[in-house]
Design a protein around this motif. Structure first.
Motif, PDB file in Angstrom:
ATOM      1  N   ALA A   1     117.145 120.789  62.793  1.00 44.07           N
ATOM      2  CA  ALA A   1     117.999 119.637  63.070  1.00 44.07           C
ATOM      3  C   ALA A   1     117.146 118.469  63.543  1.00 44.07           C
ATOM      4  N   LYS A   2     117.481 117.274  63.101  1.00 45.74           N
ATOM      5  CA  LYS A   2     116.712 116.100  63.473  1.00 45.74           C
ATOM      6  C   LYS A   2     117.022 115.693  64.910  1.00 45.74           C
ATOM      7  N   ALA A   3     115.972 115.406  65.668  1.00 46.82           N
ATOM      8  CA  ALA A   3     116.156 114.942  67.039  1.00 46.82           C
ATOM      9  C   ALA A   3     116.641 113.501  67.008  1.00 46.82           C
ATOM     10  N   SER A   4     117.544 113.161  67.933  1.00 47.86           N
ATOM     11  CA  SER A   4     118.046 111.805  67.995  1.00 47.86           C
ATOM     12  C   SER A   4     116.945 110.856  68.454  1.00 47.86           C
ATOM     13  N   PRO A   5     116.901 109.616  67.931  1.00 47.60           N
ATOM     14  CA  PRO A   5     115.843 108.684  68.305  1.00 47.60           C
ATOM     15  C   PRO A   5     115.956 108.287  69.757  1.00 47.60           C
ATOM     16  N   ALA A   6     114.837 107.961  70.373  1.00 51.60           N
ATOM     17  CA  ALA A   6     114.829 107.554  71.772  1.00 51.60           C
ATOM     18  C   ALA A   6     115.527 106.206  71.918  1.00 51.60           C
ATOM     19  N   ALA A   7     116.170 106.011  73.059  1.00 55.62           N
ATOM     20  CA  ALA A   7     116.874 104.769  73.314  1.00 55.62           C
ATOM     21  C   ALA A   7     115.876 103.612  73.406  1.00 55.62           C
ATOM     22  N   ALA A   8     116.314 102.422  72.965  1.00 52.19           N
ATOM     23  CA  ALA A   8     115.448 101.249  73.011  1.00 52.19           C
ATOM     24  C   ALA A   8     115.153 100.886  74.459  1.00 52.19           C
ATOM     25  N   ALA A   9     113.947 100.434  74.723  1.00 48.03           N
ATOM     26  CA  ALA A   9     113.540 100.073  76.077  1.00 48.03           C
ATOM     27  C   ALA A   9     114.297  98.820  76.521  1.00 48.03           C
ATOM     28  N   LEU A  10     114.790  98.824  77.754  1.00 48.81           N
ATOM     29  CA  LEU A  10     115.516  97.686  78.307  1.00 48.81           C
ATOM     30  C   LEU A  10     114.571  96.842  79.160  1.00 48.81           C
ATOM     31  N   PRO A  11     114.823  95.541  79.246  1.00 45.87           N
ATOM     32  CA  PRO A  11     113.951  94.687  80.058  1.00 45.87           C
ATOM     33  C   PRO A  11     114.147  94.956  81.551  1.00 45.87           C
ATOM     34  N   ALA A  12     113.092  94.740  82.306  1.00 41.44           N
ATOM     35  CA  ALA A  12     113.174  94.858  83.762  1.00 41.44           C
ATOM     36  C   ALA A  12     113.826  93.599  84.319  1.00 41.44           C
ATOM     37  N   PRO A  13     114.408  93.662  85.526  1.00 42.99           N
ATOM     38  CA  PRO A  13     115.017  92.460  86.117  1.00 42.99           C
ATOM     39  C   PRO A  13     114.078  91.263  86.151  1.00 42.99           C
ATOM     40  N   ALA A  14     112.790  91.501  86.390  1.00 43.91           N
ATOM     41  CA  ALA A  14     111.831  90.397  86.466  1.00 43.91           C
ATOM     42  C   ALA A  14     111.655  89.690  85.128  1.00 43.91           C
ATOM     43  N   GLN A  15     112.094  90.312  84.046  1.00 46.18           N
ATOM     44  CA  GLN A  15     111.984  89.708  82.715  1.00 46.18           C
ATOM     45  C   GLN A  15     113.252  88.977  82.300  1.00 46.18           C
ATOM     46  N   ILE A  16     114.254  88.948  83.163  1.00 48.44           N
ATOM     47  CA  ILE A  16     115.557  88.353  82.835  1.00 48.44           C
ATOM     48  C   ILE A  16     115.771  87.106  83.680  1.00 48.44           C
ATOM     49  N   THR A  17     116.050  85.995  83.017  1.00 47.42           N
ATOM     50  CA  THR A  17     116.380  84.744  83.713  1.00 47.42           C
ATOM     51  C   THR A  17     117.890  84.592  83.760  1.00 47.42           C
TER      52      THR A  17
ATOM     53  N   GLY B   1     115.112  91.105  92.346  1.00 40.06           N
ATOM     54  CA  GLY B   1     114.069  91.093  91.323  1.00 40.06           C
ATOM     55  C   GLY B   1     114.327  90.243  90.103  1.00 40.06           C
ATOM     56  N   PHE B   2     115.483  89.569  90.012  1.00 40.00           N
ATOM     57  CA  PHE B   2     115.786  88.744  88.842  1.00 40.00           C
ATOM     58  C   PHE B   2     115.191  87.346  88.988  1.00 40.00           C
ATOM     59  N   LYS B   3     114.879  86.759  87.847  1.00 39.84           N
ATOM     60  CA  LYS B   3     114.417  85.375  87.831  1.00 39.84           C
ATOM     61  C   LYS B   3     115.646  84.461  87.794  1.00 39.84           C
ATOM     62  N   ILE B   4     115.621  83.395  88.555  1.00 41.35           N
ATOM     63  CA  ILE B   4     116.771  82.506  88.650  1.00 41.35           C
ATOM     64  C   ILE B   4     116.460  81.198  87.918  1.00 41.35           C
ATOM     65  N   GLY B   5     117.437  80.801  87.075  1.00 37.37           N
ATOM     66  CA  GLY B   5     117.318  79.537  86.353  1.00 37.37           C
ATOM     67  C   GLY B   5     118.151  78.455  87.029  1.00 37.37           C
TER      68      GLY B   5
END
Length: 206
Positions: free
Chosen positions: A70-86, A110-114
């Motif tokens: 049986a095929k293994a399910s693909p790994a979940a896509a990496a999410l950005p860290a709070p420091a990478q989000i404005t 940890g979030f960036k503020i705009g």
């Protein structure tokens, strides 16, 4: 009878055919072979019906079956860290100061503020819930879920016309505070933790 040699006594020699020991040996060997073959066949039948005793060379094709991994399910896509989000924080309520205090707390987490200020006319005094998280289409499964861990009751929306990676937190009338920091941290950890790949299994197709 006359002559030099005479037969005396009242017993005569009896002529018997020689014993055929060779034939007896052949019969015994043949019987043993028949019994051995019969026993082996019985064991094979028991093995087929009970499913036991298969060797490595026949395990994959037992009873005419083939195996596929049986095929293994693909790994979940990496999410950005709070420091990478404005995050732009806008206040859509009549209560003053909410945008600044909320932005300060997000910065501590940890979030960036705009931008920080009042909401546009499109949303001003028109958000009955706790808030709206608004971002570009690409943020739907990336930065929006990460920010949502800080205000779990907020509504998520995307705007295909938006450009740039920044997302908006528009504070609504039902807003009281961000999600408690310990709870938000647990939610963020669970969201960004790497998911183990599914273990490959085998299936039989008969």
């Amino acid at each position: 009878m006359g002559g030099k040699y005479r037969i005396t006594g009242d017993k005569y020699p009896r002529m018997r055919p020689p014993r055929r020991r060779g034939r007896l040996v052949v019969v015994v060997v043949a019987c043993g072979a028949v019994l051995g073959v019969g026993g082996w066949g019985t064991l094979q039948l028991i093995d087929v019906f009970t499913g036991g005793g298969g060797t490595a060379s026949t395990a994959g094709s037992k009873a005419g079956c083939t195996t596929k991994a049986a095929k293994a399910s693909p790994a979940a896509a990496a999410l950005p860290a709070p420091a990478q989000i404005t995050v732009n924080v806008f206040n859509a309520t009549t209560r003053g100061g909410l945008a600044k205090t909320t932005a300060d707390e997000l910065k501590k987490r940890g979030f960036k503020i705009g931008q920080v200020g009042n909401a546009s006319n499109e949303y001003d005094k028109k958000v009955p819930g706790a808030g709206v998280l608004l971002g570009p289409a690409a943020s739907l499964n990336t930065s929006l879920p990460v920010l949502a861990t800080q205000l779990t009751t907020a509504e998520r929306r995307t705007d295909a016309a938006r450009t740039g990676p920044a997302i908006d937190l528009i504070i609504g009338n039902a807003f009281t505070a961000l999600t408690a920091r310990p709870e938000a941290t647990r939610a963020l950890t669970a969201l960004t933790a790497p998911r183990p790949a599914a273990t490959a299994t085998t299936k039989e197709h008969c």
